[in-house]
Each structure stands twice: as C-alpha cells, then as structure tokens.
Design an enzyme around this catalytic site. Structure first.
Site, PDB file in Angstrom:
ATOM      1  N   TYR A  52      47.236 101.685   8.186  1.00 56.04           N
ATOM      2  CA  TYR A  52      48.258 102.101   9.159  1.00 56.04           C
ATOM      3  C   TYR A  52      48.053 103.549   9.608  1.00 56.04           C
ATOM      4  CZ  TYR A  52      50.637  97.678   8.808  1.00 56.04           C
ATOM      5  OH  TYR A  52      50.924  96.335   8.896  1.00 56.04           O
ATOM      6  N   ILE A  92      54.417  97.868  17.425  1.00 53.73           N
ATOM      7  CA  ILE A  92      54.899  98.995  16.599  1.00 53.73           C
ATOM      8  C   ILE A  92      54.459 100.323  17.201  1.00 53.73           C
ATOM      9  CG2 ILE A  92      55.016  97.598  14.501  1.00 53.73           C
ATOM     10  CD1 ILE A  92      52.307  98.643  13.639  1.00 53.73           C
ATOM     11  N   HIS A 108      59.513  94.434  15.106  1.00 54.44           N
ATOM     12  CA  HIS A 108      58.574  94.510  13.973  1.00 54.44           C
ATOM     13  C   HIS A 108      58.446  95.922  13.433  1.00 54.44           C
ATOM     14  CE1 HIS A 108      56.445  90.594  15.328  1.00 54.44           C
ATOM     15  NE2 HIS A 108      57.640  90.402  14.811  1.00 54.44           N
ATOM     16  N   CYS A 135      59.690 111.104  -0.704  1.00 55.73           N
ATOM     17  CA  CYS A 135      60.737 110.708   0.243  1.00 55.73           C
ATOM     18  C   CYS A 135      61.509 111.958   0.677  1.00 55.73           C
ATOM     19  CB  CYS A 135      61.699 109.719  -0.414  1.00 55.73           C
ATOM     20  SG  CYS A 135      63.161 109.379   0.593  1.00 55.73           S
ATOM     21  N   CYS A 138      65.266 111.271  -1.047  1.00 57.39           N
ATOM     22  CA  CYS A 138      65.512 111.214  -2.507  1.00 57.39           C
ATOM     23  C   CYS A 138      64.400 111.876  -3.315  1.00 57.39           C
ATOM     24  CB  CYS A 138      65.670 109.757  -2.960  1.00 57.39           C
ATOM     25  SG  CYS A 138      64.139 108.809  -2.988  1.00 57.39           S
ATOM     26  N   GLY A 175      52.207  89.370  27.353  1.00 56.30           N
ATOM     27  CA  GLY A 175      51.134  89.782  26.434  1.00 56.30           C
ATOM     28  C   GLY A 175      51.351  89.395  24.996  1.00 56.30           C
ATOM     29  N   ASN A 201      50.638  86.798  31.116  1.00 54.17           N
ATOM     30  CA  ASN A 201      49.646  86.910  30.049  1.00 54.17           C
ATOM     31  C   ASN A 201      48.264  86.935  30.683  1.00 54.17           C
ATOM     32  OD1 ASN A 201      48.279  86.606  27.545  1.00 54.17           O
ATOM     33  ND2 ASN A 201      50.038  85.486  26.720  1.00 54.17           N
ATOM     34  N   ALA A 219      47.683  92.750  32.248  1.00 55.85           N
ATOM     35  CA  ALA A 219      49.084  93.209  32.368  1.00 55.85           C
ATOM     36  C   ALA A 219      49.206  94.417  33.297  1.00 55.85           C
ATOM     37  CB  ALA A 219      49.627  93.556  30.988  1.00 55.85           C
TER      38      ALA A 219
HETATM   39  P1  NAD Z   1      55.060  84.248  10.795  1.00 55.84           P
HETATM   40  O1  NAD Z   1      56.120  84.706  11.717  1.00 55.84           O
HETATM   41  O2  NAD Z   1      53.661  84.277  11.286  1.00 55.84           O
HETATM   42  O3  NAD Z   1      55.465  82.808  10.235  1.00 55.84           O
HETATM   43  C1  NAD Z   1      54.442  82.129   9.491  1.00 55.84           C
HETATM   44  C2  NAD Z   1      54.112  80.849  10.244  1.00 55.84           C
HETATM   45  O4  NAD Z   1      55.184  79.916   9.992  1.00 55.84           O
HETATM   46  C3  NAD Z   1      54.026  81.003  11.735  1.00 55.84           C
HETATM   47  O5  NAD Z   1      52.720  81.339  12.118  1.00 55.84           O
HETATM   48  C4  NAD Z   1      54.481  79.640  12.231  1.00 55.84           C
HETATM   49  O6  NAD Z   1      53.369  78.780  12.309  1.00 55.84           O
HETATM   50  C5  NAD Z   1      55.407  79.167  11.135  1.00 55.84           C
HETATM   51  N1  NAD Z   1      56.807  79.327  11.535  1.00 55.84           N
HETATM   52  C6  NAD Z   1      57.579  80.399  11.224  1.00 55.84           C
HETATM   53  N2  NAD Z   1      58.814  80.213  11.741  1.00 55.84           N
HETATM   54  C7  NAD Z   1      58.786  79.026  12.402  1.00 55.84           C
HETATM   55  C8  NAD Z   1      59.733  78.292  13.168  1.00 55.84           C
HETATM   56  N3  NAD Z   1      60.970  78.746  13.352  1.00 55.84           N
HETATM   57  N4  NAD Z   1      59.362  77.094  13.696  1.00 55.84           N
HETATM   58  C9  NAD Z   1      58.111  76.636  13.498  1.00 55.84           C
HETATM   59  N5  NAD Z   1      57.156  77.264  12.788  1.00 55.84           N
HETATM   60  C10 NAD Z   1      57.510  78.456  12.269  1.00 55.84           C
HETATM   61  O7  NAD Z   1      55.056  85.130   9.547  1.00 55.84           O
HETATM   62  P2  NAD Z   1      56.345  85.720   8.893  1.00 55.84           P
HETATM   63  O8  NAD Z   1      56.135  85.758   7.444  1.00 55.84           O
HETATM   64  O9  NAD Z   1      57.562  85.014   9.406  1.00 55.84           O
HETATM   65  O10 NAD Z   1      56.302  87.239   9.490  1.00 55.84           O
HETATM   66  C11 NAD Z   1      57.543  87.892   9.653  1.00 55.84           C
HETATM   67  C12 NAD Z   1      57.335  88.816  10.790  1.00 55.84           C
HETATM   68  O11 NAD Z   1      56.480  89.927  10.403  1.00 55.84           O
HETATM   69  C13 NAD Z   1      56.647  88.146  11.967  1.00 55.84           C
HETATM   70  O12 NAD Z   1      57.469  88.305  13.114  1.00 55.84           O
HETATM   71  C14 NAD Z   1      55.362  88.915  12.094  1.00 55.84           C
HETATM   72  O13 NAD Z   1      55.016  89.072  13.459  1.00 55.84           O
HETATM   73  C15 NAD Z   1      55.695  90.254  11.505  1.00 55.84           C
HETATM   74  N6  NAD Z   1      54.431  90.954  11.173  1.00 55.84           N
HETATM   75  C16 NAD Z   1      54.237  92.251  11.600  1.00 55.84           C
HETATM   76  C17 NAD Z   1      53.037  92.880  11.340  1.00 55.84           C
HETATM   77  C18 NAD Z   1      52.782  94.281  11.851  1.00 55.84           C
HETATM   78  O14 NAD Z   1      51.731  94.884  11.602  1.00 55.84           O
HETATM   79  N7  NAD Z   1      53.745  94.795  12.631  1.00 55.84           N
HETATM   80  C19 NAD Z   1      52.045  92.221  10.618  1.00 55.84           C
HETATM   81  C20 NAD Z   1      52.305  90.931  10.178  1.00 55.84           C
HETATM   82  C21 NAD Z   1      53.505  90.298  10.460  1.00 55.84           C
HETATM   83  N1  APR Z   2      46.990  91.769  29.620  1.00 62.62           N
HETATM   84  C1  APR Z   2      47.887  90.802  29.278  1.00 62.62           C
HETATM   85  N2  APR Z   2      47.803  90.057  28.144  1.00 62.62           N
HETATM   86  C2  APR Z   2      46.768  90.312  27.322  1.00 62.62           C
HETATM   87  C3  APR Z   2      45.795  91.302  27.590  1.00 62.62           C
HETATM   88  C4  APR Z   2      45.942  92.049  28.805  1.00 62.62           C
HETATM   89  N3  APR Z   2      45.084  93.006  29.164  1.00 62.62           N
HETATM   90  N4  APR Z   2      44.894  91.282  26.582  1.00 62.62           N
HETATM   91  C5  APR Z   2      45.293  90.336  25.715  1.00 62.62           C
HETATM   92  N5  APR Z   2      46.399  89.723  26.164  1.00 62.62           N
HETATM   93  C6  APR Z   2      47.160  88.649  25.545  1.00 62.62           C
HETATM   94  C7  APR Z   2      46.326  87.606  24.843  1.00 62.62           C
HETATM   95  O1  APR Z   2      45.953  86.587  25.759  1.00 62.62           O
HETATM   96  C8  APR Z   2      47.307  87.082  23.791  1.00 62.62           C
HETATM   97  O2  APR Z   2      48.082  86.015  24.333  1.00 62.62           O
HETATM   98  O3  APR Z   2      47.956  89.239  24.553  1.00 62.62           O
HETATM   99  C9  APR Z   2      48.223  88.285  23.528  1.00 62.62           C
HETATM  100  C10 APR Z   2      47.972  88.946  22.185  1.00 62.62           C
HETATM  101  O4  APR Z   2      48.353  88.033  21.176  1.00 62.62           O
HETATM  102  P1  APR Z   2      48.334  88.537  19.662  1.00 62.62           P
HETATM  103  O5  APR Z   2      47.094  89.275  19.387  1.00 62.62           O
HETATM  104  O6  APR Z   2      48.694  87.367  18.810  1.00 62.62           O
HETATM  105  O7  APR Z   2      49.517  89.616  19.589  1.00 62.62           O
HETATM  106  P2  APR Z   2      51.056  89.311  19.450  1.00 62.62           P
HETATM  107  O8  APR Z   2      51.440  88.061  20.179  1.00 62.62           O
HETATM  108  O9  APR Z   2      51.761  90.573  19.810  1.00 62.62           O
HETATM  109  O10 APR Z   2      51.231  89.058  17.862  1.00 62.62           O
HETATM  110  C11 APR Z   2      52.572  88.829  17.387  1.00 62.62           C
HETATM  111  O11 APR Z   2      51.866  88.936  15.071  1.00 62.62           O
HETATM  112  O12 APR Z   2      50.584  89.879  13.376  1.00 62.62           O
HETATM  113  C12 APR Z   2      51.810  89.869  13.980  1.00 62.62           C
HETATM  114  O13 APR Z   2      53.350  91.578  13.960  1.00 62.62           O
HETATM  115  C13 APR Z   2      52.151  91.201  14.542  1.00 62.62           C
HETATM  116  O14 APR Z   2      53.534  91.736  16.417  1.00 62.62           O
HETATM  117  C14 APR Z   2      52.403  90.952  16.027  1.00 62.62           C
HETATM  118  C15 APR Z   2      52.735  89.490  16.053  1.00 62.62           C
END
Ligand code: NAD
Ligand code: APR
Length: 235
Positions: A52, A92, A108, A135, A138, A175, A201, A219
């Site tokens: 990160y 994020i 997220h 922290c 704390c 996107g 998209n 986009a």
């Molecule tokens: P997730 O949201 O990917 O859920 C796991 C899988 O379960 C999904 O891929 C989907 O196939 C299935 N699923 C979940 N809810 C469902 C529904 N209501 N109906 C059908 N299928 C469903 O993983 P998670 O554990 O729920 O993640 C929690 C959140 O954390 C997610 O929104 C994810 O985007 C977020 N996240 C953030 C980061 C980051 O770097 N910001 C990284 C990883 C995950």
């Molecule tokens: N313009 C528009 N769309 C784009 C571009 C662009 N230049 N480049 C890529 N894309 C689209 C891709 O076609 C794809 O549909 O952006 C999307 C990216 O999808 P992901 O990589 O899955 O990203 P996202 O949908 O934000 O993931 C959801 O998953 O791992 C977790 O927390 C993480 O917030 C993330 C969540």
C-alpha cells in the site's frame, strides 16, 4: 435530477493507476489473499504496508483525468440546478477529490487514511506506513493499517449508499468490472426499483446485460461527452 454514479478502477486507469482484473492488472501481479485480507495483514504486515505504500506513492504522483474533472463539473452543475450527484467510488485514490468533486463516498476506504486496530482512530496519512508507526491517538505501535476495505470485510457507508441509490433518477456505473459485491449488485437493485441504468466502460463488464444502455470507450473521452449531454438535457 438526482444521479447516482458508481466508479471503479477504470476511471483512474488513464491517470496511470492500475486496475485489478484487466490484463496485467494488480491481482495478476500480486496475491489479493496475502495483500488484501485481514488474515494476510496479520501474517505479514510488512508485506501489506509495502504494497500500500507503493500504491500511495503512485497515487500522490498521479493526476486526475478528464473523466474525474467531468464528474466534478456534473456535481456542481446538478447542484446549481437543484439536483444532486451522489458520487460513490470503489477506488481508494483521491483523484475525484483532486478534480474538485465533493462529497465523494469511498465504499472501500481511502489510501490517504490509516486506522488503528487497537482504538479505531482514523487519521490522514500521506507518508509510508510501517509496523513501527505509533497510533496518533492511543500511541500503540504495531496496529496501524491502511483505512482500506479488504476481502472479507464490510464495505463502508452502505446505509447512506442504499438510501441514495433508491432516491436516484438514474444509476450510472463507470469503469468497474461488475465482479465484486456489493457494488456489482447495485444495478440489479436500481432495476428492481424502476431506475434507469447506464454502463460506461472500456468494454461491457460481467453484469453489462443488466444495464438499460451502455457507452463504451476510454473514460476520459466517453465520460465528458456523456456529462455534456446530461447538462444539455439530453443524456
Ligand atoms: P467479494 O466482494 O469479491 O465477494 C467474494 C465473491 O463472492 C464475489 O466475487 C462474488 O462472486 C461473490 N458474492 C459476494 N456477494 C455476492 C452477492 N450478493 N451475490 C452473488 N455473489 C456474491 O469479496 P468480499 O470479501 O465481499 O470483499 C469485501 C469488499 O472488500 C469488496 O467490496 C472488495 O471490493 C473490497 N476489497 C477492497 C480492496 C482494496 O484494495 N481496496 C481489496 C480487496 C477487496
Ligand atoms: N476507461 C474506462 N474503463 C476502463 C478503462 C478506461 N480507460 N480501463 C479499464 N476499464 C474498465 C475495465 O474494462 C474493467 O471493466 O475498468 C474496469 C476495471 O475493473 P476492475 O479491475 O475489476 O476494478 P474494479 O471494478 O474497480 O474492482 C472492484 O475489487 O479488488 C477489489 O476493492 C477492489 O475496488 C476494487 C473492486
């Protein structure tokens, strides 16, 4: 007019910030179970901090693109006309804010914030984070983590998001691959409530069939054109 916009990594792709599931995406290079789960953080916090910290530095060096700026303009002009843009992002990064959008709801979490696992205190943090970072509230060390939602954790602001979605006149996803819940389910909730839906998209996402309309292309080109149409009353 009330518009609910959900953005994903694709809106920041042209600013140089990687997406997750595109070819060569973040999850093709790094293991999400190691770097984006509470278990991964517990087993190797230094690896998670390094992951990160790199993303935070890249984000600070990145600039908003025309899609971010167009959405900020949409928010200002809708509000001036008595309407509302509810901008909900899965990202994020802070590029929406740096383009002038406000408020932005980060479901997220935010890379520029850190959270103490001991006391829950959240604070702005633009620097590298290490296991030695104490922290600010704390003073405990060893428990500071990115204020980011990981797999297996509950996304943030879900009640506010649900209320805004049901109050929308239009739902637009920009996107996002539509592969991660609960964000991927918003379009189905909008349809069930009779709210028109549009996908913007690079190409149709996993849940594209659920949208009434779609606009495809980069986009930074498609979003400004769509915003101009909306503001001229035709979008
Ligand atoms: P997730 O949201 O990917 O859920 C796991 C899988 O379960 C999904 O891929 C989907 O196939 C299935 N699923 C979940 N809810 C469902 C529904 N209501 N109906 C059908 N299928 C469903 O993983 P998670 O554990 O729920 O993640 C929690 C959140 O954390 C997610 O929104 C994810 O985007 C977020 N996240 C953030 C980061 C980051 O770097 N910001 C990284 C990883 C995950
Ligand atoms: N313009 C528009 N769309 C784009 C571009 C662009 N230049 N480049 C890529 N894309 C689209 C891709 O076609 C794809 O549909 O952006 C999307 C990216 O999808 P992901 O990589 O899955 O990203 P996202 O949908 O934000 O993931 C959801 O998953 O791992 C977790 O927390 C993480 O917030 C993330 C969540």
């Amino acid at each position: 007019m009330n518009i609910f916009v959900l953005t994903g990594a694709g809106v920041s792709a042209e600013s140089g910030l990687g997406t997750f599931r595109d070819t060569g995406g973040i999850w093709a290079k790094f293991d999400p179970m190691q770097l984006a789960t509470p278990e991964g953080f517990a087993s190797d916090p230094r690896a998670v901090h390094a992951f990160y910290n790199l993303r935070r530095r890249n984000m600070i060096e990145a600039e908003p693109n025309e899609a971010h700026r167009a959405l900020a303009r949409l928010g200002r002009d809708l509000e001036a006309a008595g309407g509302r843009l509810f901008l909900c992002t899965q990202n994020i990064d802070d590029l929406h804010e740096r383009a002038g959008a406000s408020p932005v709801v980060h479901m997220h979490g935010e890379l520029l914030k850190i959270r103490c696992e001991a006391c829950g205190h959240v604070t702005q943090w633009p620097s590298d984070l290490t296991v030695e970072t104490p922290c600010p509230a704390c003073a405990r060390a060893g428990g500071m983590r990115p204020h980011v939602v990981w797999f297996g954790e509950m996304p943030l602001h879900m009640e506010e998001i649900g209320d805004a979605l049901m109050a929308a006149d239009l739902f637009v996803a920009i996107g996002t691959s539509g592969s991660v819940y609960p964000a991927a389910g918003f379009v189905a909730e909008a349809r069930a409530a009779g709210i028109p839906t549009c996908e913007i998209n690079l190409e149709p996402a996993d849940n594209a069939r659920l949208f009434d309309t779609g606009r495809y292309g980069p986009a930074s080109e498609v979003v400004p054109a769509w915003v101009e149409e909306v503001l001229r009353g035709r979008g």
